[in-house]
Design an enzyme around this catalytic site. Structure first.
Site, PDB file in Angstrom:
ATOM      1  CB  SER A   1     -34.636 -16.131  30.548  1.00  0.00           C
ATOM      2  OG  SER A   1     -34.439 -16.573  31.874  1.00  0.00           O
TER       3      SER A   1
ATOM      4  CG  HIS B   1     -32.466 -23.226   2.797  1.00  0.00           C
ATOM      5  ND1 HIS B   1     -32.812 -24.560   2.895  1.00  0.00           N
ATOM      6  CD2 HIS B   1     -32.057 -22.853   4.037  1.00  0.00           C
ATOM      7  CE1 HIS B   1     -32.631 -24.975   4.133  1.00  0.00           C
ATOM      8  NE2 HIS B   1     -32.169 -23.964   4.855  1.00  0.00           N
TER       9      HIS B   1
ATOM     10  CB  SER C   1     -34.164 -23.919   7.675  1.00  0.00           C
ATOM     11  OG  SER C   1     -33.025 -23.110   7.931  1.00  0.00           O
TER      12      SER C   1
ATOM     13  N   GLY D   1     -33.558 -23.420  11.674  1.00  0.00           N
ATOM     14  CA  GLY D   1     -32.260 -23.618  12.314  1.00  0.00           C
ATOM     15  C   GLY D   1     -32.275 -24.502  13.542  1.00  0.00           C
ATOM     16  NE  ARG D   2     -36.628 -23.451  17.474  1.00  0.00           N
ATOM     17  CZ  ARG D   2     -37.725 -23.190  18.159  1.00  0.00           C
ATOM     18  NH1 ARG D   2     -38.678 -24.108  18.266  1.00  0.00           N
ATOM     19  NH2 ARG D   2     -37.887 -22.014  18.750  1.00  0.00           N
TER      20      ARG D   2
ATOM     21  CB  SER E   1     -35.477 -29.714  12.151  1.00  0.00           C
ATOM     22  OG  SER E   1     -35.010 -29.315  10.879  1.00  0.00           O
TER      23      SER E   1
ATOM     24  CG  ASN F   1     -33.888 -26.563   0.092  1.00  0.00           C
ATOM     25  OD1 ASN F   1     -33.284 -25.607   0.564  1.00  0.00           O
ATOM     26  ND2 ASN F   1     -33.757 -27.793   0.587  1.00  0.00           N
TER      27      ASN F   1
ATOM     28  CG  ASP G   1     -37.489 -30.681   8.086  1.00  0.00           C
ATOM     29  OD1 ASP G   1     -38.117 -30.621   7.015  1.00  0.00           O
ATOM     30  OD2 ASP G   1     -36.574 -29.887   8.386  1.00  0.00           O
TER      31      ASP G   1
END
Length: 343
Positions: free
Chosen positions: A182, A218, A220, A222-223, A228, A232, A261
């Site tokens: 999808s 910052h 990232s 977003g997970r 993740s 920073n 992470d």
């Protein structure tokens, strides 16, 4: 259309005086004509022109309104340089820095076709099970695009060329042609920052330093864990130019030495990157180098299609193209469109 009644009565009142003035003027012209000496005759005419006999005081009469058809005819007359109204030059004002005005920051582009011959399929089993299209089902061809802008929050601080600004950059990798799953977004990186931008306009050795920035940044994806990725940084950025050449240097220092992470991200992405640009006619060439230990290079070429759109080709090889691939080397080439270059 008949003239207004007041115009008729004004003509009746003024006509006798006008007639008397014309009679006296004719007598004066006749007298001057009888003078035989040319210089004296000319002096007579000059005196008559300056001081006509029976000069009447000037009377201001309001203009008679024109019919609508005549008004349209006057308005339809072509405008000349002498009659054209002056238009203020707003170019200088438009180029001034404006508070709360959105401006492009880093490159804004869309690569509808972007091919990577080494996609990151070596993800831990748990991650591949949770999101299977990150594993063997990952397409080599995807869409890549970036949106980037800045908003000045406080301009001309202390009457200097110094701005406080907020900037936001979003880089996305879209599996647009992966119909099996999808057409998901494989990776999206979000990068807000708050900083100061100084425009010193300093020159040395033929180079002009036109921007120096310091920012809190910052970035990232977003997970949630285990996918993740974030870090920073405190970043310093300098931009300079010399004729057709442009240079930009970005150096950063971690605000957290070892992000939980992705603890070894600085090993792969280093502590800075160097950007260069060169204009050859309408062609623009760009290059980016980062981290000689785990090298990354990006090559860019653009050519304008209009005042706002440029055709864009991008080649990237190395680590850190996206946060999910910070420790994986990719080899990608893409073509598309660009709105603004950097540097």
């Amino acid at each position: 259309m008949n003239p207004p009644h007041w115009a008729f009565w004004a003509a009746c009142i003024l006509w006798p005086s006008i007639g008397l003035a014309n009679a006296d003027l004719e007598d004066g012209l006749a007298r001057c004509a009888t003078i035989s000496e040319s210089s004296a005759r000319l002096a007579c005419f000059d005196s008559l022109a300056k001081h006509p006999p029976s000069a009447q005081p000037s009377i201001a009469v309001a203009p008679i309104p024109l019919p609508a058809a005549e008004t349209k005819a006057v308005a339809a007359q072509p405008m000349t340089a002498a009659t054209a109204p002056s238009i203020p030059d707003i170019g200088e004002e438009a180029n001034q820095r404006r508070s709360l005005g959105i401006r492009p920051y880093r490159p804004n582009y869309l690569l509808p076709v972007s091919y990577n011959d080494n996609p990151n399929r070596n993800l831990p089993g748990q991650e591949s099970i949770d999101i299977p299209f990150l594993g063997d089902a990952l397409d080599n061809v995807e869409m890549k695009f970036q949106i980037s802008f800045e908003v000045p929050l406080w301009t001309n601080i202390l009457n200097r060329e110094l701005d406080l600004y907020f900037a936001y950059t979003q880089l996305a990798f879209f599996q647009a042609y992966n119909q099996e799953y999808s057409s998901p977004f494989r990776e999206t990186n979000y990068e807000p920052e708050l900083g100061l931008n100084w425009q010193p306009n300093l020159s040395a050795l033929g180079w002009r330093l036109y921007s120096a920035r310091v920012m809190l940044n910052h970035q990232s994806n977003g997970r949630s864990d285990p996918l993740s990725r974030s870090w920073n940084r405190l970043i310093g950025q300098f931009e300079a130019e010399q004729g057709p050449f442009q240079l930009a240097l970005r150096v950063w220092s971690p605000l957290e030495p070892s992000p939980s992470d992705n603890p070894d991200i600085y090993e792969y992405l280093g502590y800075g990157e160097l950007h260069g640009g060169y204009d050859l006619g309408k062609h623009h060439f760009g290059v980016m180098f980062r981290n000689p230990t785990h090298p990354s290079v990006q090559l860019d070429w653009t050519y304008p299609l209009s005042d706002t759109i440029k055709v864009y080709a991008q080649y990237f090889n190395g680590y850190g193209e996206s946060l999910i691939d910070f420790d994986h080397s990719v080899n990608r080439i893409g073509v598309g469109f660009l709105l603004n270059e950097w540097p």
